[in-house]
Design an enzyme around this catalytic site. Structure first.
Site, short mmCIF file in Angstrom:
data_model
loop_
_atom_site.label_atom_id
_atom_site.label_comp_id
_atom_site.label_asym_id
_atom_site.label_seq_id
_atom_site.Cartn_x
_atom_site.Cartn_y
_atom_site.Cartn_z
N SER A 10 0.85 -1.19 0.00
CA SER A 10 0.00 0.00 0.00
C SER A 10 0.88 1.24 0.00
O SER A 10 1.62 1.49 0.96
CB SER A 10 -0.89 0.02 1.25
N HIS A 35 -0.97 -1.19 -4.39
CA HIS A 35 -2.28 -0.88 -3.80
C HIS A 35 -2.33 0.63 -3.58
O HIS A 35 -1.53 1.19 -2.81
CB HIS A 35 -2.43 -1.65 -2.48
N ASP A 37 -4.36 3.76 -2.37
CA ASP A 37 -5.48 4.14 -1.51
C ASP A 37 -5.98 5.54 -1.87
O ASP A 37 -5.28 6.53 -1.69
CB ASP A 37 -5.03 4.13 -0.05
N MET A 39 -8.63 8.32 -0.98
CA MET A 39 -9.51 8.73 0.13
C MET A 39 -10.02 10.15 -0.11
O MET A 39 -9.23 11.02 -0.51
CB MET A 39 -8.73 8.71 1.45
N HIS A 76 -7.96 1.31 -4.49
CA HIS A 76 -8.93 1.08 -3.43
C HIS A 76 -9.65 2.40 -3.17
O HIS A 76 -9.07 3.32 -2.58
CB HIS A 76 -8.17 0.58 -2.18
N MET A 78 -11.78 4.64 -1.46
CA MET A 78 -12.47 4.95 -0.20
C MET A 78 -13.14 6.31 -0.36
O MET A 78 -12.74 7.32 0.23
CB MET A 78 -11.46 4.92 0.96
N MET A 169 -11.76 -5.81 4.59
CA MET A 169 -10.94 -4.89 5.39
C MET A 169 -10.65 -5.50 6.76
O MET A 169 -11.56 -5.98 7.44
CB MET A 169 -11.65 -3.54 5.57
N GLY A 174 -9.04 4.13 6.42
CA GLY A 174 -8.72 5.55 6.64
C GLY A 174 -7.25 5.81 6.92
O GLY A 174 -6.72 6.84 6.51
N PHE A 175 -6.60 4.87 7.59
CA PHE A 175 -5.22 5.13 7.99
C PHE A 175 -4.37 3.87 7.92
O PHE A 175 -4.88 2.77 8.16
CB PHE A 175 -5.18 5.68 9.43
N GLY A 176 -3.08 4.07 7.64
CA GLY A 176 -2.14 2.96 7.71
C GLY A 176 -1.69 2.76 9.16
O GLY A 176 -1.99 3.57 10.04
N GLY A 177 -1.00 1.66 9.39
CA GLY A 177 -0.37 1.43 10.69
C GLY A 177 -1.32 1.01 11.80
O GLY A 177 -0.96 1.10 12.98
N ASP A 203 -6.65 -6.29 3.89
CA ASP A 203 -6.00 -4.97 3.92
C ASP A 203 -6.11 -4.36 5.31
O ASP A 203 -7.22 -4.11 5.79
CB ASP A 203 -6.69 -4.07 2.88
N GLY A 204 -4.93 -4.15 5.91
CA GLY A 204 -4.88 -3.48 7.21
C GLY A 204 -4.18 -4.33 8.25
O GLY A 204 -4.66 -5.41 8.62
N GLY A 205 -3.01 -3.86 8.67
CA GLY A 205 -2.28 -4.54 9.74
C GLY A 205 -1.59 -5.83 9.33
O GLY A 205 -1.20 -6.62 10.18
N GLY A 225 1.21 -2.02 4.01
CA GLY A 225 1.78 -0.68 3.85
C GLY A 225 2.98 -0.48 4.73
O GLY A 225 4.13 -0.55 4.28
O1 LIG Z 1 -6.77 1.02 3.13
C1 LIG Z 1 -5.94 1.14 4.00
C2 LIG Z 1 -6.23 2.01 5.15
O2 LIG Z 1 -7.47 2.53 4.98
C3 LIG Z 1 -4.71 0.36 3.92
O3 LIG Z 1 -4.33 0.07 2.60
C4 LIG Z 1 -3.55 0.77 4.74
O4 LIG Z 1 -2.78 1.72 4.08
C5 LIG Z 1 -2.71 -0.41 5.07
O5 LIG Z 1 -1.65 0.00 5.86
P1 LIG Z 1 -0.96 -0.96 6.92
O6 LIG Z 1 -2.00 -1.35 7.92
O7 LIG Z 1 -0.48 -2.16 6.14
O8 LIG Z 1 0.14 -0.12 7.48
#
Ligand SMILES: O=C(CO)[C@@H](O)[C@H](O)COP(=O)(O)O
Length: 249
Positions: A10, A35, A37, A39, A76, A78, A169, A174-177, A203-205, A225
């Site tokens: 991402s 990927h 994102d 937004m 993606h 959003m 999801m 909305g946010f990475g990390g 996607d996410g974490g 990401g």
């Molecule tokens: O769509 C999203 C957040 O909304 C993701 O694509 C994040 O950007 C993934 O980031 P990490 O959780 O891998 O740091």
């Protein structure tokens, strides 16, 4: 056999000041897709960028003719008005336009002049519209959305209206990390059991710590990401994520 592993870093976690180089570097490090994102500050409480930026970063990535080859731009979306931007993103070089189910069912905005009479587009109509523009279509669901909405779309006998990918999801978008939500895995398991050949994206974490859980459940498209762009050795992380998926096929 389930589909092969696809690792999609991402770029939300990349250096936005040098995005083109970050994209070409990550493909060089073994990523399959990028990927992207998108937004709008409305569907999610954060903003990124639009189609003109995608056009620019696309020019930094080699694009073989096959649609699902290295460098596929997995956008993606959003955004609250997913139909409105389909043509712009197609022109920008998006290969896979993945919209949120929740946005499609709530979207009441008028779009381009040709669709102004069509105030509401159903998810299946939107999938067909994306296919008509020559892109693959993905449908994403937020953590609180039931997986049955994806099954309803995937069970359609009209292939033009069937998504090419389901995105589950594993954080609130909305946010990475953010922290991976293992409680989303029953959705992935249900999809994999029912659709053995479907591309199922999570996607996410996702990281070396959480990949086994996602791969065990049956996910094959892995978005990561911070785990990739924050790594000392991104190529090694990409390779480990891929191996975890491949060894379960
Ligand atoms: O769509 C999203 C957040 O909304 C993701 O694509 C994040 O950007 C993934 O980031 P990490 O959780 O891998 O740091």
């Amino acid at each position: 056999m389930s589909p092969s592993a696809i690792i999609a870093p991402s770029i939300l976690s990349a250096d936005f000041g040098a995005l083109g180089k970050a994209c070409s570097d990550t493909i060089g490090q073994g990523a399959d897709w990028l990927h992207v994102d998108i937004m709008d500050g409305h569907f999610v409480p954060n903003m990124t960028f639009g189609a003109p930026v995608v056009t620019k970063i696309r020019s930094h990535v080699d694009r073989p003719k096959e649609a699902l080859a290295k460098g596929t731009f997995d956008c993606h979306m959003m955004i609250s008005e997913p139909k409105k931007w389909v043509k712009d993103f197609q022109k920008a070089g998006c290969d896979l336009y993945c919209f949120h189910y929740e946005a499609a069912v709530n979207s009441t905005a008028a779009e381009s002049p040709e669709t102004q009479s069509d105030k509401k587009t159903s998810p299946k109509e939107l999938i067909k519209y994306i296919h008509d523009q020559g892109m693959r279509a993905g449908v994403a669901i937020k953590p609180k959305t039931d997986v049955s909405v994806l099954c309803d779309l995937l069970d359609n006998s009209n292939k033009d209206e069937v998504p090419d990918m389901a995105l589950v999801m594993t954080v609130e978008p909305g946010f990475g990390g953010q922290k991976f939500m293992p409680e989303m895995m029953p959705k992935v398991e249900a999809l994999r059991k029912r659709y053995p050949e479907l591309n199922i994206e999570v996607d996410g974490g996702l990281s070396e710590k959480t990949i086994d859980t996602a791969a065990d459940a049956g996910a094959n498209v892995i978005v990561a990401g911070s785990a990739v762009f924050g790594a000392q050795d991104p190529a090694d992380v990409i390779s480990k994520l891929r191996d975890a998926v491949e060894k379960r096929r």
